[in-house]
Scaffold this active site. Structure first.
Site, mmCIF file in Angstrom:
data_model
loop_
_atom_site.group_PDB
_atom_site.id
_atom_site.type_symbol
_atom_site.label_atom_id
_atom_site.label_comp_id
_atom_site.label_asym_id
_atom_site.label_seq_id
_atom_site.Cartn_x
_atom_site.Cartn_y
_atom_site.Cartn_z
ATOM 1 N N LYS A 15 1.162 -1.162 -0.212
ATOM 2 C CA LYS A 15 -0.404 -0.098 0.099
ATOM 3 C C LYS A 15 0.789 0.845 0.264
ATOM 4 O O LYS A 15 0.448 2.142 -0.550
ATOM 5 C CB LYS A 15 -1.446 0.369 1.209
ATOM 6 C CG LYS A 15 -1.732 -1.320 1.444
ATOM 7 C CD LYS A 15 -2.898 -1.226 2.168
ATOM 8 C CE LYS A 15 -1.626 -1.522 3.815
ATOM 9 N NZ LYS A 15 -1.103 -2.822 4.229
ATOM 10 N N ASP A 86 -1.372 8.285 3.570
ATOM 11 C CA ASP A 86 -0.793 6.932 3.792
ATOM 12 C C ASP A 86 -1.023 7.099 5.560
ATOM 13 O O ASP A 86 -1.628 7.436 6.203
ATOM 14 C CB ASP A 86 0.536 6.763 3.578
ATOM 15 C CG ASP A 86 0.824 5.112 3.605
ATOM 16 O OD1 ASP A 86 0.118 3.810 3.000
ATOM 17 O OD2 ASP A 86 2.129 5.499 4.493
ATOM 18 N N GLU A 87 -2.047 5.554 5.382
ATOM 19 C CA GLU A 87 -2.015 4.834 6.793
ATOM 20 C C GLU A 87 -2.899 5.418 7.540
ATOM 21 O O GLU A 87 -3.694 5.458 8.976
ATOM 22 C CB GLU A 87 -0.889 4.831 7.819
ATOM 23 C CG GLU A 87 0.134 4.324 7.220
ATOM 24 C CD GLU A 87 0.249 3.070 7.459
ATOM 25 O OE1 GLU A 87 -1.280 2.240 7.996
ATOM 26 O OE2 GLU A 87 1.366 2.199 6.919
ATOM 27 N N CYS A 144 -1.909 -15.055 1.469
ATOM 28 C CA CYS A 144 -1.664 -15.711 2.232
ATOM 29 C C CYS A 144 -0.558 -17.020 2.352
ATOM 30 O O CYS A 144 -0.091 -16.613 0.745
ATOM 31 C CB CYS A 144 -2.748 -16.598 2.677
ATOM 32 S SG CYS A 144 -2.299 -17.768 4.310
ATOM 33 N N CYS A 180 -5.463 -15.474 4.753
ATOM 34 C CA CYS A 180 -6.947 -15.710 4.470
ATOM 35 C C CYS A 180 -6.624 -16.088 5.924
ATOM 36 O O CYS A 180 -7.093 -16.489 6.807
ATOM 37 C CB CYS A 180 -7.012 -16.956 4.020
ATOM 38 S SG CYS A 180 -6.430 -18.691 4.159
#
Length: 200
Positions: A15, A86-87, A144, A180
Site C-alpha cells: 500500500k 498513507d495509513e 496468504c 486468509c
C-alpha cells in the site's frame, strides 16, 4: 470530477509503495501533491513515509485533533492538485469527513491508502468512515502463505496469533502477517506456531 478514493489491503500488500509511486507519477506530470500520514504512525520517523521495498518521502503529520480541512484551506488551497494519505485507518472519522469536504468543496482528489481491518478483523474507525463515504473503493491484493487471497492482519507474539489487546500496536513483518481467514482461524483453533516473514 474529483473523487475520494480508499485503496486498502492487508499487511504486506505494498500500500505504501503504491502511495509513493502515485505521488511520483503526479509530480512527474508537474502536479502538486500534499502527502499526509497520521501521527499514530511513527515507525519511520515523525515526518517520513517509507515502504518495505525502500521507497521514502517526507510528509506532513496529522494529529488526531487536527482539522485537515482547515489545514488544506489555509496552506494548500490553490497550491495542491491531489492529496495522498498513507495509513489512513489511523485517522478519526471526523478527519475522513474533512477529506470528503476537500473533494466536494475544492474539487481536489483525495487518495487514501491503508488497512481495512485490525488484527481482530474489526474495522478501524477511519476505514469504516471511508467505506461509508469513498467514491471509489479498491482492494490491493496480497497472498496468504497457502496461496489464497489474504484478508486478515494476524498479530503474532512468540509465534502464536494474538486475539486480544489494544487495537493499535505498530509493527511490520516483526509482528504481523497477512493470512486468509481459513488459515487465521485454523492457527487460532489448532494453536499453530506461525513463522513471520523474514525470520529463520
Amino acid at each position: 470530477m474529483a473523487k475520494l478514493y480508499f485503496k486498502y489491503g492487508a499487511m504486506g500488500s505494498s500500500k505504501t509503495a503504491q502511495a509513493l509511486i502515485t505521488k511520483y507519477n503526479y509530480e512527474e506530470n508537474d502536479m502538486r501533491v500534499w502527502l499526509v500520514k497520521p501521527s499514530a504512525d511513527i515507525r519511520d520517523g515523525a515526518a517520513a513515509i517509507r515502504s518495505r521495498i525502500g521507497l521514502t518521502a517526507q510528509c506532513d503529520i496529522a494529529g488526531p485533533c487536527q482539522d485537515i480541512y482547515e489545514k488544506f484551506r489555509e496552506t494548500f488551497l490553490g497550491n495542491c492538485d491531489v492529496v495522498i494519505v498513507d495509513e489512513c485507518q489511523f485517522l478519526t472519522a471526523a478527519q475522513i469527513d474533512q477529506l470528503r469536504a476537500i473533494v466536494d468543496d475544492f474539487a481536489v482528489p483525495v487518495l487514501c491508502f491503508g488497512l481495512r481491518t485490525d488484527f481482530q478483523t474489526k474495522l478501524f474507525p477511519g476505514s469504516m468512515r471511508l467505506m461509508e463515504l469513498a467514491d471509489c473503493i479498491e482492494e490491493i491484493k496480497t497472498m496468504c502463505d497457502c496461496g489464497a487471497k489474504a484478508t486478515v492482519n494476524a498479530r503474532i507474539n512468540d509465534g502464536y496469533i494474538v486475539t486480544e489487546g489494544a487495537q493499535v500496536v505498530l509493527g511490520g513483518n516483526d509482528c504481523y502477517i497477512a493470512m486468509c481467514h481459513r488459515c487465521y482461524k485454523a492457527g487460532i483453533r489448532e494453536h499453530k506456531k506461525i513463522k513471520l516473514h523474514g525470520q529463520n
